[in-house]
Design a protein around this motif. Structure first.
Motif, PDB file in Angstrom:
ATOM      1  N   LEU A  30       0.822  -1.201   0.000  1.00  0.00           N
ATOM      2  CA  LEU A  30       0.000   0.000   0.000  1.00  0.00           C
ATOM      3  C   LEU A  30       0.857   1.252   0.000  1.00  0.00           C
ATOM      4  N   LEU A  31       1.908   1.232   0.793  1.00  0.00           N
ATOM      5  CA  LEU A  31       2.812   2.381   0.891  1.00  0.00           C
ATOM      6  C   LEU A  31       4.255   1.906   0.902  1.00  0.00           C
ATOM      7  N   VAL A  32       5.077   2.592   0.138  1.00  0.00           N
ATOM      8  CA  VAL A  32       6.511   2.355   0.131  1.00  0.00           C
ATOM      9  C   VAL A  32       7.169   3.727   0.125  1.00  0.00           C
ATOM     10  N   ALA A  33       8.057   3.972   1.095  1.00  0.00           N
ATOM     11  CA  ALA A  33       8.714   5.278   1.164  1.00  0.00           C
ATOM     12  C   ALA A  33      10.043   5.149   1.897  1.00  0.00           C
ATOM     13  N   ARG A  34      10.940   6.026   1.574  1.00  0.00           N
ATOM     14  CA  ARG A  34      12.173   6.153   2.349  1.00  0.00           C
ATOM     15  C   ARG A  34      11.830   6.928   3.603  1.00  0.00           C
ATOM     16  N   CYS A  35      12.470   6.586   4.709  1.00  0.00           N
ATOM     17  CA  CYS A  35      12.193   7.291   5.954  1.00  0.00           C
ATOM     18  C   CYS A  35      13.451   7.342   6.809  1.00  0.00           C
ATOM     19  N   THR A  36      13.361   8.138   7.859  1.00  0.00           N
ATOM     20  CA  THR A  36      14.420   8.213   8.860  1.00  0.00           C
ATOM     21  C   THR A  36      13.769   7.983  10.222  1.00  0.00           C
ATOM     22  N   ARG A  37      14.593   7.766  11.218  1.00  0.00           N
ATOM     23  CA  ARG A  37      14.112   7.608  12.587  1.00  0.00           C
ATOM     24  C   ARG A  37      14.565   8.829  13.376  1.00  0.00           C
ATOM     25  N   PRO A  38      13.631   9.714  13.752  1.00  0.00           N
ATOM     26  CA  PRO A  38      14.014  10.943  14.454  1.00  0.00           C
ATOM     27  C   PRO A  38      14.804  10.709  15.738  1.00  0.00           C
ATOM     28  N   GLN A  39      14.542   9.607  16.437  1.00  0.00           N
ATOM     29  CA  GLN A  39      15.253   9.333  17.682  1.00  0.00           C
ATOM     30  C   GLN A  39      16.655   8.778  17.434  1.00  0.00           C
ATOM     31  N   ALA A  40      16.972   8.422  16.175  1.00  0.00           N
ATOM     32  CA  ALA A  40      18.299   7.892  15.824  1.00  0.00           C
ATOM     33  C   ALA A  40      18.724   8.474  14.472  1.00  0.00           C
ATOM     34  N   PRO A  41      19.024   9.777  14.421  1.00  0.00           N
ATOM     35  CA  PRO A  41      19.297  10.422  13.133  1.00  0.00           C
ATOM     36  C   PRO A  41      20.527   9.897  12.398  1.00  0.00           C
TER      37      PRO A  41
END
Length: 131
Positions: A30-41
Motif C-alpha cells: 500500500l505504501l513504500v517510502a524512504r524514511c528516517t528515525r528521528p530518535q536515531a538520526p
C-alpha cells in the motif's frame, strides 16, 4: 509473476530478498517510502513498507550501505499507532508501539503536500478503517 514482483518495482532490487522473507507473495503493498528515525538520526536511511497485514522497515547503514531488517510486525501487534502530517516541510511522522514495548518513530519526506495527504489517507484507511 507474484504480486510482490509486479508491484514492488519502486523497491530497489537489493531490498527484495528481505521483503520476500517478510511479506507473503499475495500481499499488496500500500505504501513504500524512504524514511528516517528521528530518535536515531545517524542510523541511516530506512525503507518503509506497509501492506494490509504487515509493516516492514529495512535499515541501510550509512557507510557500508548494508541492509538489515529493523521492524517486521503484523499490524495487529502494533498499538498506539499515531501519525502527524507536517505540510510546512512536506513530511509525515508516524509512531507505533511494537509488541516488545518499544516505541518506533518514522519520518517520511515528500516532494509535495499531495503526497503527504495520500500517505495520510492510506494510514487512516489501514489503521482506522476509514477511507
Amino acid at each position: 509473476m507474484d504480486v510482490i514482483s509486479r508491484t514492488f518495482v519502486v523497491i530497489p532490487s537489493r531490498h527484495q530478498p528481505i521483503v520476500e522473507r517478510c511479506v507473503d507473495a499475495d500481499e499488496e503493498p500500500l505504501l513504500v517510502a524512504r524514511c528516517t528515525r528521528p530518535q536515531a538520526p545517524l542510523a541511516g536511511d530506512h525503507l518503509f513498507l506497509l501492506t494490509r497485514r504487515r509493516l516492514v522497515v529495512i535499515r541501510e547503514t550509512p557507510l557500508l550501505h548494508r541492509l538489515s531488517l529493523h521492524l517486521n510486525a503484523n499490524l495487529r501487534h502494533l498499538s498506539n499507532v499515531t501519525w502527524r502530517p507536517d505540510l510546512s516541510r512536506p513530511a509525515l511522522e508516524m509512531a507505533a508501539t511494537a509488541v516488545d514495548g518499544v516505541r518506533e518513530r518514522f519520518r517520511m519526506r515528500f516532494p509535495d503536500t499531495e503526497s503527504v495527504w495520500h500517505f495520510e489517507s492510506t494510514l487512516r484507511e489501514v489503521f482506522l478503517g476509514a477511507a
